[in-house]
Design an enzyme around this catalytic site. Sequence first.
Site, short mmCIF file in Angstrom:
data_model
loop_
_atom_site.label_atom_id
_atom_site.label_comp_id
_atom_site.label_asym_id
_atom_site.label_seq_id
_atom_site.Cartn_x
_atom_site.Cartn_y
_atom_site.Cartn_z
CD GLU A 1 -5.29 -1.22 20.97
OE1 GLU A 1 -4.78 -1.43 22.09
OE2 GLU A 1 -6.33 -1.75 20.58
CB CYS B 1 -6.89 -2.61 24.82
SG CYS B 1 -8.20 -2.26 23.69
P1 NAP Z 1 0.67 -11.33 21.52
O1 NAP Z 1 1.49 -12.31 22.24
O2 NAP Z 1 1.19 -9.97 21.42
O3 NAP Z 1 0.39 -11.94 20.08
C1 NAP Z 1 -0.42 -11.25 19.11
C2 NAP Z 1 -0.08 -11.79 17.73
O4 NAP Z 1 1.24 -11.37 17.38
C3 NAP Z 1 -0.08 -13.29 17.66
O5 NAP Z 1 -0.58 -13.64 16.41
C4 NAP Z 1 1.39 -13.66 17.80
O6 NAP Z 1 1.71 -14.83 17.10
C5 NAP Z 1 2.07 -12.49 17.15
N1 NAP Z 1 3.37 -12.20 17.73
C6 NAP Z 1 3.64 -11.95 19.02
N2 NAP Z 1 4.94 -11.68 19.19
C7 NAP Z 1 5.51 -11.77 17.98
C8 NAP Z 1 6.85 -11.61 17.50
N3 NAP Z 1 7.86 -11.33 18.33
N4 NAP Z 1 7.07 -11.78 16.20
C9 NAP Z 1 6.05 -12.10 15.37
N5 NAP Z 1 4.80 -12.28 15.75
C10 NAP Z 1 4.51 -12.11 17.04
O7 NAP Z 1 -0.76 -11.21 22.16
P2 NAP Z 1 -1.86 -12.33 22.41
O8 NAP Z 1 -1.38 -13.70 22.15
O9 NAP Z 1 -3.02 -11.87 21.60
O10 NAP Z 1 -2.15 -12.15 23.94
C11 NAP Z 1 -1.11 -12.27 24.88
C12 NAP Z 1 -1.06 -11.05 25.75
O11 NAP Z 1 -1.14 -9.84 24.99
C13 NAP Z 1 -2.19 -10.94 26.72
O12 NAP Z 1 -2.01 -11.72 27.87
C14 NAP Z 1 -2.19 -9.45 27.01
O13 NAP Z 1 -1.23 -9.13 27.97
C15 NAP Z 1 -1.79 -8.83 25.73
N6 NAP Z 1 -2.94 -8.29 24.97
C16 NAP Z 1 -3.19 -6.98 25.09
C17 NAP Z 1 -4.23 -6.42 24.38
C18 NAP Z 1 -4.51 -4.98 24.48
O14 NAP Z 1 -5.37 -4.52 23.76
N7 NAP Z 1 -3.83 -4.24 25.30
C19 NAP Z 1 -5.01 -7.20 23.54
C20 NAP Z 1 -4.73 -8.55 23.44
C21 NAP Z 1 -3.67 -9.07 24.14
P3 NAP Z 1 1.64 -16.27 17.78
O15 NAP Z 1 0.54 -16.26 18.80
O16 NAP Z 1 1.37 -17.16 16.64
O17 NAP Z 1 2.96 -16.46 18.41
#
Ligand code: NAP
Length: 527
Positions: free
Chosen positions: A264, A301
């Site tokens: 999601e 989201c």
């Molecule tokens: P994220 O960067 O997508 O990370 C979410 C989880 O997935 C973290 O545990 C991260 O691990 C892991 N992850 C990310 N990329 C990965 C990859 N290439 N391989 C393996 N694991 C991976 O999201 P976030 O840290 O929660 O938030 C960052 C951004 O995501 C926000 O600024 C926002 O733009 C977006 N976000 C969107 C929503 C939505 O519902 N639309 C919700 C939350 C966040 P690590 O952190 O340990 O690297």
Amino acid sequence: MITGKNYIGNTLSAKGTKTYTTFNPQLNQENSISFVEATTKEIDLAVQLATNAYPQFSGLSGTRKAEFLNAIADEILALDDLLIKTYCSESGLPEGRAIGERGRTVGQLRSFAEMVKEGSWVEASIDTALPDRTPVPKPDLRKMLIPLGPVVVFGASNFPLAYSTAGGDTAAALAAGCPVIVKSHPMHAGTGELVASAIIKAAAKTKMPNGVFSNLNSSGIEVGVSLVKHPGVKAVGFTGSIRGGRALFDLASQRKEPIPVFAEMGSVNPVVILPEAAKKRGETLANTYASSITLGSGQFCTNPGLLLGIKGDALTAFIKNLSDAIVKIEPSCMLHPNIIGAYENNKQKAVSQSGLQVVADFGAGVQSNYARQTVTTVEGKTFLENTTLHQEVFGPYSIVVQCKDKNQLEQIVAHLEGQLTGTIIAEEDELKEYKEIVSALQNRVGRLIYNGVPTGVEVCPSMQHGGPYPASTDSRFTAVGIHSVKRWVRPISYQDWPDSQLPDALKNSNPLGISRLVNNEKTNRKL
Ligand code: NAP
């Protein structure tokens, strides 16, 4: 007490050397507890234990699984103030939100418990044999849903409770009968460990097999990558960025045995404001939307990041009212310096696009990690031509697009990427007049809202939380509500199987008393 260790099944373990801390954005300082990232051996052991637990756990009755889910809810509540304080110290979110989210988490667990106790969710279907049918006899066929196997859940940054360790994905997977390995979100690892301890206690109290649940720490992509590639893992649940979700989806598709990744991800949740409604209710709407855009510092989201209308006096007045209202709202704290960093960067990228005009920007100084809310506006033609403006700016930001006419509005809606929600603000008669736009919006979204705001996701069976890519990787499923269980199961048919050896859900006597489709008739009678 928070130890900073991993739960490998029911054992606390910290064999690694890589450590990290969480961050208190309100105090703008690191929290003191050090968390130890899971090692490759610990990852392997967690998957092995989950694999070993699967045959027993997947075969448990609905009543036994319900006991487990309800016990998790009880143990989460028993964590009391420690959980709430830890949540606030790792997220910057206020206590009221923490308590509300805990209520939602507990409510989700209990609704899945009810579902599995009742039992009809397995969608049992029976077609009895017709041995005398010509030219070929018809066999006896009986179908139901069974769990996929060990599931990996990636906790969400923006829902430390309801979409993390014991959140919707975990509750649904356990209800299905799948052991769960959580890849804890590094921003709220303490909250994650506390909730993991509640699950482990509940598992011990209700005599669940060791390995039914593990919680792995990590602050980087390695642990998540290893889990998704692990042959013992059979499905993945993810909430977060499009980049992260897509990377994991691609990784899972490249495996020797590809597995589903239910991610999601991003959404700008378009809101179409039709002219009559803008004229009649513009001012009220502006206030409502100022609140919705800034709710939770825009970290939902379903945040309304894109408002679309037709150029004219009513839309001009709406933009003015929205701008006046939004700058009066006090800024609030974001989850983490990385999140506010991404917000500022993405906003800057949007604002620097040619043709974009900033109409509201909270000007006064703000505390560290507090987000300044911003509203911009742009002509429809510019928006159509520049897809950078279509991207999500995660935070309290929204862009108002002024279309030259109905056709341009329809064209924009039809060209949007997939979204979680779409909203139509209209007088009822306008729905008919603009039916092409309503239809175009329906094609792009998972939930269509009339005269409301997209923020606020009710947890109930009729909720659809998911939409065409990139809102989610599979628009056929929801991540919220009891139907989200369908992500973690597959159908199996038994042909001509002896009644005594069939699962209870498919036996002639219907010992579970569940609702079944028998020879095309919905019934809970025995055969
Ligand atoms: P994220 O960067 O997508 O990370 C979410 C989880 O997935 C973290 O545990 C991260 O691990 C892991 N992850 C990310 N990329 C990965 C990859 N290439 N391989 C393996 N694991 C991976 O999201 P976030 O840290 O929660 O938030 C960052 C951004 O995501 C926000 O600024 C926002 O733009 C977006 N976000 C969107 C929503 C939505 O519902 N639309 C919700 C939350 C966040 P690590 O952190 O340990 O690297």
